[in-house]
Design a protein around this motif. Structure first.
Motif, mmCIF file in Angstrom:
data_model
loop_
_atom_site.group_PDB
_atom_site.id
_atom_site.type_symbol
_atom_site.label_atom_id
_atom_site.label_comp_id
_atom_site.label_asym_id
_atom_site.label_seq_id
_atom_site.Cartn_x
_atom_site.Cartn_y
_atom_site.Cartn_z
ATOM 1 N N ALA A 202 0.627 -1.082 0.090
ATOM 2 C CA ALA A 202 0.177 0.337 0.109
ATOM 3 C C ALA A 202 0.977 1.328 -0.218
ATOM 4 O O ALA A 202 0.763 2.264 -0.692
ATOM 5 C CB ALA A 202 -1.419 0.086 1.227
ATOM 6 N N SER A 203 2.004 1.355 0.558
ATOM 7 C CA SER A 203 2.513 2.096 0.883
ATOM 8 C C SER A 203 3.359 2.672 -0.595
ATOM 9 O O SER A 203 3.736 4.260 -0.898
ATOM 10 C CB SER A 203 4.073 2.390 1.865
ATOM 11 N N ALA A 204 3.500 2.292 -1.416
ATOM 12 C CA ALA A 204 3.766 2.467 -2.943
ATOM 13 C C ALA A 204 2.595 2.314 -3.978
ATOM 14 O O ALA A 204 3.059 2.105 -5.145
ATOM 15 C CB ALA A 204 5.190 1.291 -3.006
ATOM 16 N N ASP A 205 2.011 1.649 -3.902
ATOM 17 C CA ASP A 205 0.399 1.655 -4.015
ATOM 18 C C ASP A 205 -0.418 2.852 -4.679
ATOM 19 O O ASP A 205 -1.228 2.871 -5.196
ATOM 20 C CB ASP A 205 0.155 0.389 -3.961
ATOM 21 N N GLU A 206 0.034 3.564 -4.534
ATOM 22 C CA GLU A 206 -0.712 5.408 -4.816
ATOM 23 C C GLU A 206 -1.676 5.141 -6.065
ATOM 24 O O GLU A 206 -2.770 5.721 -6.276
ATOM 25 C CB GLU A 206 0.026 6.336 -4.634
ATOM 26 N N ASP A 207 -0.829 4.713 -7.290
ATOM 27 C CA ASP A 207 -0.782 4.551 -8.119
ATOM 28 C C ASP A 207 -1.794 2.968 -9.000
ATOM 29 O O ASP A 207 -2.210 3.209 -10.268
ATOM 30 C CB ASP A 207 -0.736 5.430 -9.828
ATOM 31 N N GLY A 208 -2.076 2.093 -7.729
ATOM 32 C CA GLY A 208 -2.423 0.701 -8.264
ATOM 33 C C GLY A 208 -1.684 0.199 -8.670
ATOM 34 O O GLY A 208 -1.731 0.392 -10.288
ATOM 35 N N LEU A 209 -0.775 -0.548 -8.423
ATOM 36 C CA LEU A 209 0.426 -1.255 -9.302
ATOM 37 C C LEU A 209 -0.387 -2.647 -9.367
ATOM 38 O O LEU A 209 0.273 -3.149 -10.342
ATOM 39 C CB LEU A 209 1.690 -2.176 -8.002
ATOM 40 N N ILE A 210 -0.948 -3.214 -9.216
ATOM 41 C CA ILE A 210 -2.181 -4.961 -9.557
ATOM 42 C C ILE A 210 -3.571 -4.045 -10.125
ATOM 43 O O ILE A 210 -3.870 -4.133 -9.660
ATOM 44 C CB ILE A 210 -1.634 -5.594 -8.455
ATOM 45 N N VAL A 211 -3.246 -4.071 -11.411
ATOM 46 C CA VAL A 211 -4.402 -3.989 -12.118
ATOM 47 C C VAL A 211 -5.297 -5.113 -12.587
ATOM 48 O O VAL A 211 -4.764 -5.671 -13.377
ATOM 49 C CB VAL A 211 -4.516 -3.574 -12.967
ATOM 50 N N THR A 212 -6.904 -4.919 -11.849
ATOM 51 C CA THR A 212 -7.577 -6.513 -12.074
ATOM 52 C C THR A 212 -8.222 -5.941 -13.945
ATOM 53 O O THR A 212 -8.619 -4.963 -14.073
ATOM 54 C CB THR A 212 -8.995 -5.944 -11.534
ATOM 55 N N ALA A 213 -8.686 -7.339 -14.361
ATOM 56 C CA ALA A 213 -8.740 -7.701 -15.518
ATOM 57 C C ALA A 213 -9.860 -7.626 -15.491
ATOM 58 O O ALA A 213 -9.905 -9.077 -14.910
ATOM 59 C CB ALA A 213 -7.578 -8.392 -17.279
ATOM 60 N N PRO A 214 -11.134 -7.601 -15.113
ATOM 61 C CA PRO A 214 -12.504 -8.245 -15.183
ATOM 62 C C PRO A 214 -12.581 -9.029 -15.881
ATOM 63 O O PRO A 214 -12.404 -9.581 -17.047
ATOM 64 C CB PRO A 214 -13.210 -7.613 -15.611
ATOM 65 N N GLY A 215 -12.391 -10.603 -15.579
ATOM 66 C CA GLY A 215 -13.469 -11.670 -16.086
ATOM 67 C C GLY A 215 -12.000 -12.531 -16.520
ATOM 68 O O GLY A 215 -12.200 -13.389 -17.168
ATOM 69 N N PHE A 216 -10.889 -11.780 -16.696
ATOM 70 C CA PHE A 216 -9.818 -12.430 -16.573
ATOM 71 C C PHE A 216 -8.493 -12.607 -15.903
ATOM 72 O O PHE A 216 -8.283 -13.711 -15.621
ATOM 73 C CB PHE A 216 -8.947 -11.871 -18.305
ATOM 74 N N GLY A 217 -7.562 -11.540 -15.453
ATOM 75 C CA GLY A 217 -7.075 -12.051 -15.138
ATOM 76 C C GLY A 217 -5.951 -10.550 -13.857
ATOM 77 O O GLY A 217 -7.114 -9.831 -13.584
ATOM 78 N N TYR A 218 -5.118 -10.541 -13.866
ATOM 79 C CA TYR A 218 -4.649 -8.946 -13.100
ATOM 80 C C TYR A 218 -3.386 -9.303 -14.477
ATOM 81 O O TYR A 218 -2.430 -9.686 -15.039
ATOM 82 C CB TYR A 218 -4.093 -9.543 -11.872
ATOM 83 N N ARG A 219 -2.397 -7.531 -13.643
ATOM 84 C CA ARG A 219 -1.273 -7.349 -14.800
ATOM 85 C C ARG A 219 -1.139 -6.047 -13.824
ATOM 86 O O ARG A 219 -1.442 -5.907 -12.782
ATOM 87 C CB ARG A 219 -1.483 -6.856 -16.231
ATOM 88 N N LEU A 220 0.415 -5.698 -14.264
ATOM 89 C CA LEU A 220 0.848 -4.999 -13.458
ATOM 90 C C LEU A 220 0.698 -3.693 -14.415
ATOM 91 O O LEU A 220 1.499 -3.680 -15.245
ATOM 92 C CB LEU A 220 2.613 -5.235 -12.852
ATOM 93 N N ARG A 221 1.256 -2.528 -14.026
ATOM 94 C CA ARG A 221 0.827 -1.203 -14.174
ATOM 95 C C ARG A 221 1.808 -0.696 -14.994
ATOM 96 O O ARG A 221 2.330 0.111 -15.847
ATOM 97 C CB ARG A 221 0.006 -0.444 -13.967
ATOM 98 N N PRO A 222 3.328 -0.544 -13.822
ATOM 99 C CA PRO A 222 3.583 0.531 -14.372
ATOM 100 C C PRO A 222 5.017 -0.395 -15.666
ATOM 101 O O PRO A 222 4.711 -1.814 -15.842
ATOM 102 C CB PRO A 222 5.408 0.637 -13.251
ATOM 103 N N PRO A 223 5.884 0.024 -15.605
ATOM 104 C CA PRO A 223 6.860 -0.387 -17.115
ATOM 105 C C PRO A 223 7.324 -1.921 -15.488
ATOM 106 O O PRO A 223 8.603 -1.285 -14.834
ATOM 107 C CB PRO A 223 7.940 0.127 -17.195
ATOM 108 N N VAL A 224 8.034 -2.944 -16.269
ATOM 109 C CA VAL A 224 9.025 -3.691 -15.073
ATOM 110 C C VAL A 224 10.526 -3.934 -16.278
ATOM 111 O O VAL A 224 10.872 -3.763 -16.919
ATOM 112 C CB VAL A 224 8.352 -4.960 -15.516
ATOM 113 N N THR A 225 10.947 -3.554 -15.173
ATOM 114 C CA THR A 225 12.918 -3.333 -15.585
ATOM 115 C C THR A 225 13.658 -4.832 -15.336
ATOM 116 O O THR A 225 12.842 -4.348 -13.653
ATOM 117 C CB THR A 225 13.595 -2.226 -15.644
ATOM 118 N N ARG A 226 14.680 -4.734 -15.006
ATOM 119 C CA ARG A 226 15.566 -5.631 -14.808
ATOM 120 C C ARG A 226 16.841 -4.689 -14.095
ATOM 121 O O ARG A 226 16.801 -3.062 -14.423
ATOM 122 C CB ARG A 226 16.465 -6.287 -15.581
ATOM 123 N N ALA A 227 16.622 -5.176 -12.686
ATOM 124 C CA ALA A 227 17.522 -3.726 -11.879
ATOM 125 C C ALA A 227 17.960 -4.359 -11.143
ATOM 126 O O ALA A 227 18.992 -5.560 -11.642
ATOM 127 C CB ALA A 227 16.848 -4.395 -10.551
#
Length: 227
Positions: A202-227
């Motif tokens: 929650a402390s890092a999730d102001e914009d909703g990191l985990i997004v629901t795709a109704p009826g299907f599943g989930y995805r991440l909102r931000p771009p993912v990079t290799r750290a």
């Protein structure tokens, strides 16, 4: 994994081969077609692949013996895609080195999930992925959100890692269930894990990191990079 993968589709039936190649290219992967084992060998000599989709009933050399060859080389994931669904053949294929087995006709979205899963399992250990203010460390199985360690259970980490390696693409609840349950799973447990992750991040999730795709599943909102 939904990062761009190098894939070789080994299928002697032209329409099926073209369908699989076109779908995987739409998923963002670099795909090379091969009509037989010899053509696949030539393709791999030219450039290594992350995953080989391999039919069993091929002209010339059969897919099962080639799966053994690929496994001995060790660098490529192998998914058998075959009309033969009898349990003896499936067991033989897995024993001979296949990472997974799908029976035709193949559900394309499931195929995409299996490709991601095999690539993820065969990825070098110790990878680190970041999205937004969250950093995941695969080797340590740890998560840091906005600089603060997040205490995740095995299931929570595995689910979040599966979403991260999908790099913003939707991952079905069924695929996530397989990831967290190691087999038969309950789709409601996926929803419960997502709910818990949202609270823990929650402390890092102001914009909703985990997004629901109704009826299907989930995805991440931000771009993912290799750290």
């Amino acid at each position: 994994m939904s990062r761009s993968l190098s894939i070789v589709v080994v299928e002697d039936e032209p329409l099926t081969r073209a369908t699989l190649v076109a779908f995987l290219e739409r998923e963002g992967h670099a795909v090379r077609p091969a009509s037989c084992v010899a053509a696949c060998r030539a393709a791999l000599r030219d450039k290594a692949a992350d995953v080989v989709l391999l039919d069993i009933g091929l002209p010339g050399e059969d897919g099962l013996s080639y799966a053994r060859e690929l496994r001995s080389a060790g660098a490529t994931g192998v998914i058998i895609v075959s009309e033969r669904g009898e349990i003896e053949t499936r067991i033989a294929a897995l024993d001979d080195g296949a990472d997974d087995y799908l029976t035709k006709p193949v559900h394309l979205e499931e195929l995409a999930a299996r490709v991601r899963s095999v690539a993820r399992r065969r990825a070098p250990q110790g990878a680190r992925l970041s999205f937004g203010p969250v950093v995941l460390d695969q080797a340590a199985r740890s998560a840091v959100a906005a600089g603060v360690p997040a205490a995740l259970t095995r299931g929570e980490f595995d689910l979040l890692w599966a979403l991260a390696v999908a790099e913003g693409k939707i991952v079905s609840r069924e695929a996530l269930s397989e990831v967290v349950s190691r087999g038969e799973g309950d789709l409601r447990s996926v929803d419960a894990l997502v709910s818990r992750l949202r609270r823990k991040l929650a402390s890092a999730d102001e914009d909703g990191l985990i997004v629901t795709a109704p009826g299907f599943g989930y995805r991440l909102r931000p771009p993912v990079t290799r750290a």
